[in-house]
Structure formats: C-alpha cells, structure tokens
Scaffold this motif. Structure first.
Motif, PDB file in Angstrom:
ATOM      1  N   LEU A  36      -6.668  -7.555  27.804  1.00 56.44           N
ATOM      2  CA  LEU A  36      -5.441  -6.798  27.552  1.00 56.44           C
ATOM      3  C   LEU A  36      -4.270  -7.748  27.400  1.00 56.44           C
ATOM      4  CD1 LEU A  36      -5.646  -3.898  30.160  1.00 56.44           C
ATOM      5  CD2 LEU A  36      -5.819  -3.698  27.698  1.00 56.44           C
ATOM      6  N   HIS A  37      -3.325  -7.351  26.582  1.00 61.62           N
ATOM      7  CA  HIS A  37      -2.073  -8.087  26.479  1.00 61.62           C
ATOM      8  C   HIS A  37      -1.021  -7.330  27.282  1.00 61.62           C
ATOM      9  CE1 HIS A  37      -3.467 -10.963  23.491  1.00 61.62           C
ATOM     10  NE2 HIS A  37      -4.152  -9.977  22.956  1.00 61.62           N
ATOM     11  N   PRO A  38      -0.037  -8.019  27.839  1.00 58.31           N
ATOM     12  CA  PRO A  38       0.992  -7.339  28.645  1.00 58.31           C
ATOM     13  C   PRO A  38       1.688  -6.227  27.858  1.00 58.31           C
ATOM     14  CG  PRO A  38       1.185  -9.709  28.875  1.00 58.31           C
ATOM     15  CD  PRO A  38       0.169  -9.456  27.795  1.00 58.31           C
ATOM     16  N   GLY A  39       1.840  -5.083  28.508  1.00 59.13           N
ATOM     17  CA  GLY A  39       2.533  -3.957  27.891  1.00 59.13           C
ATOM     18  C   GLY A  39       1.645  -3.005  27.114  1.00 59.13           C
ATOM     19  N   PHE A  40       0.352  -3.291  27.007  1.00 61.68           N
ATOM     20  CA  PHE A  40      -0.552  -2.422  26.271  1.00 61.68           C
ATOM     21  C   PHE A  40      -1.415  -1.619  27.237  1.00 61.68           C
ATOM     22  CE2 PHE A  40       0.511  -5.626  23.166  1.00 61.68           C
ATOM     23  CZ  PHE A  40       0.588  -4.912  21.986  1.00 61.68           C
ATOM     24  N   SER A  41      -1.865  -0.457  26.802  1.00 66.56           N
ATOM     25  CA  SER A  41      -2.726   0.380  27.645  1.00 66.56           C
ATOM     26  C   SER A  41      -4.169  -0.109  27.566  1.00 66.56           C
ATOM     27  CB  SER A  41      -2.647   1.837  27.189  1.00 66.56           C
ATOM     28  OG  SER A  41      -3.226   1.980  25.910  1.00 66.56           O
ATOM     29  N   ARG A  42      -4.996   0.394  28.457  1.00 63.03           N
ATOM     30  CA  ARG A  42      -6.404  -0.023  28.491  1.00 63.03           C
ATOM     31  C   ARG A  42      -7.146   0.376  27.218  1.00 63.03           C
ATOM     32  NH1 ARG A  42      -9.865  -1.256  33.295  1.00 63.03           N
ATOM     33  NH2 ARG A  42     -11.952  -1.284  32.461  1.00 63.03           N
ATOM     34  N   GLU A  43      -6.709   1.440  26.569  1.00 67.15           N
ATOM     35  CA  GLU A  43      -7.352   1.870  25.323  1.00 67.15           C
ATOM     36  C   GLU A  43      -7.086   0.891  24.185  1.00 67.15           C
ATOM     37  OE1 GLU A  43      -5.389   4.087  27.177  1.00 67.15           O
ATOM     38  OE2 GLU A  43      -7.213   4.792  28.163  1.00 67.15           O
ATOM     39  N   GLN A  44      -6.069   0.070  24.314  1.00 61.98           N
ATOM     40  CA  GLN A  44      -5.726  -0.892  23.269  1.00 61.98           C
ATOM     41  C   GLN A  44      -6.298  -2.282  23.546  1.00 61.98           C
ATOM     42  OE1 GLN A  44      -1.497  -0.173  23.713  1.00 61.98           O
ATOM     43  NE2 GLN A  44      -1.421   0.624  21.623  1.00 61.98           N
ATOM     44  N   ALA A  45      -7.300  -2.358  24.406  1.00 59.91           N
ATOM     45  CA  ALA A  45      -7.909  -3.644  24.738  1.00 59.91           C
ATOM     46  C   ALA A  45      -8.602  -4.230  23.516  1.00 59.91           C
ATOM     47  CB  ALA A  45      -8.915  -3.478  25.870  1.00 59.91           C
ATOM     48  N   GLU A  46      -8.549  -5.556  23.405  1.00 61.48           N
ATOM     49  CA  GLU A  46      -9.228  -6.248  22.319  1.00 61.48           C
ATOM     50  C   GLU A  46     -10.582  -6.734  22.794  1.00 61.48           C
ATOM     51  OE1 GLU A  46      -6.730  -9.377  20.947  1.00 61.48           O
ATOM     52  OE2 GLU A  46      -5.183  -8.021  20.233  1.00 61.48           O
ATOM     53  N   GLY A  47     -11.461  -7.054  21.847  1.00 60.28           N
ATOM     54  CA  GLY A  47     -12.781  -7.561  22.177  1.00 60.28           C
ATOM     55  C   GLY A  47     -13.798  -6.445  22.251  1.00 60.28           C
ATOM     56  N   VAL A  48     -14.970  -6.783  22.727  1.00 58.93           N
ATOM     57  CA  VAL A  48     -16.073  -5.838  22.850  1.00 58.93           C
ATOM     58  C   VAL A  48     -15.745  -4.818  23.931  1.00 58.93           C
ATOM     59  CG1 VAL A  48     -18.522  -5.624  23.371  1.00 58.93           C
ATOM     60  CG2 VAL A  48     -17.696  -7.610  22.134  1.00 58.93           C
ATOM     61  N   LYS A  49     -16.005  -3.558  23.672  1.00 61.46           N
ATOM     62  CA  LYS A  49     -15.769  -2.506  24.667  1.00 61.46           C
ATOM     63  C   LYS A  49     -16.892  -2.531  25.705  1.00 61.46           C
ATOM     64  CE  LYS A  49     -12.338  -0.896  22.280  1.00 61.46           C
ATOM     65  NZ  LYS A  49     -11.131  -1.653  22.401  1.00 61.46           N
ATOM     66  N   VAL A  50     -16.505  -2.651  26.971  1.00 61.62           N
ATOM     67  CA  VAL A  50     -17.478  -2.682  28.065  1.00 61.62           C
ATOM     68  C   VAL A  50     -17.044  -1.688  29.134  1.00 61.62           C
ATOM     69  CG1 VAL A  50     -18.212  -5.067  27.702  1.00 61.62           C
ATOM     70  CG2 VAL A  50     -16.281  -4.591  29.173  1.00 61.62           C
ATOM     71  N   PRO A  51     -18.001  -1.130  29.862  1.00 61.69           N
ATOM     72  CA  PRO A  51     -17.649  -0.167  30.915  1.00 61.69           C
ATOM     73  C   PRO A  51     -17.353  -0.845  32.254  1.00 61.69           C
ATOM     74  CG  PRO A  51     -20.020  -0.221  30.643  1.00 61.69           C
ATOM     75  CD  PRO A  51     -19.444  -1.151  29.604  1.00 61.69           C
TER      76      PRO A  51
END
Length: 86
Positions: A28-43
């Motif tokens: 995650l980058h500062p100020g972004f929500s968890r839904e806007q995470a970059e990279g492979v989606k992992v649980p």
C-alpha cells in the motif's frame, strides 16, 4: 576486467530484483485504501504483511553482515566490533 564491473553488475541486478518485488508483492502507498493495493492480491492479514515486510527489509542487512564476516580477518573484527557495540 575493470574493478568496477562486478559492483556495477551487482547494482543493476539489485535494482532489477527490487523492481520485480515492487510488481509482485502486495503493498500500500500512504493515503490509499486496502482495495487500492498494488501487486498480487493475497488473503494475508495485516500482521502477515507486516512480517513479510520486516523480513524483506532485514535480508540485505543480514547479507551485508555475512559478507563482512567472510571478507577478510580485519573486516571480520570490524564487523564484530560494530555489531557488539551498537
């Protein structure tokens, strides 16, 4: 071989490795929500992500200490002193 070639090669390989990690690992980058995470989606939970980040952060430091111990006897003594009196 020129003496700077191994260092330049290591620098380029390290930069490529960090670029690959940036594309593959979730972050995650500062100020972004968890839904806007970059990279492979992992649980993974937030704690697991933190543990992965700490592990990745400590790998180069551990490698640097290992290289300094294996380099030369005088370097080993300097690294031992630095770790002991830190």
């Amino acid at each position: 071989m020129l003496p700077w070639v191994p260092a330049a090669g290591g620098l380029l390989l390290g930069a490529a490795f960090v670029g690959l990690l940036d594309k593959v690992l979730p972050h995650l980058h500062p100020g972004f929500s968890r839904e806007q995470a970059e990279g492979v989606k992992v649980p993974w939970s937030q704690g697991a992500l933190l543990l992965a980040a700490m592990t990745i952060h400590n790998l180069p430091e551990g490698m640097a200490i290992g290289v300094s111990y294996g380099a030369r006897p005088w370097t080993w003594r300097a690294a031992h002193w630095a770790v002991r009196w830190r």
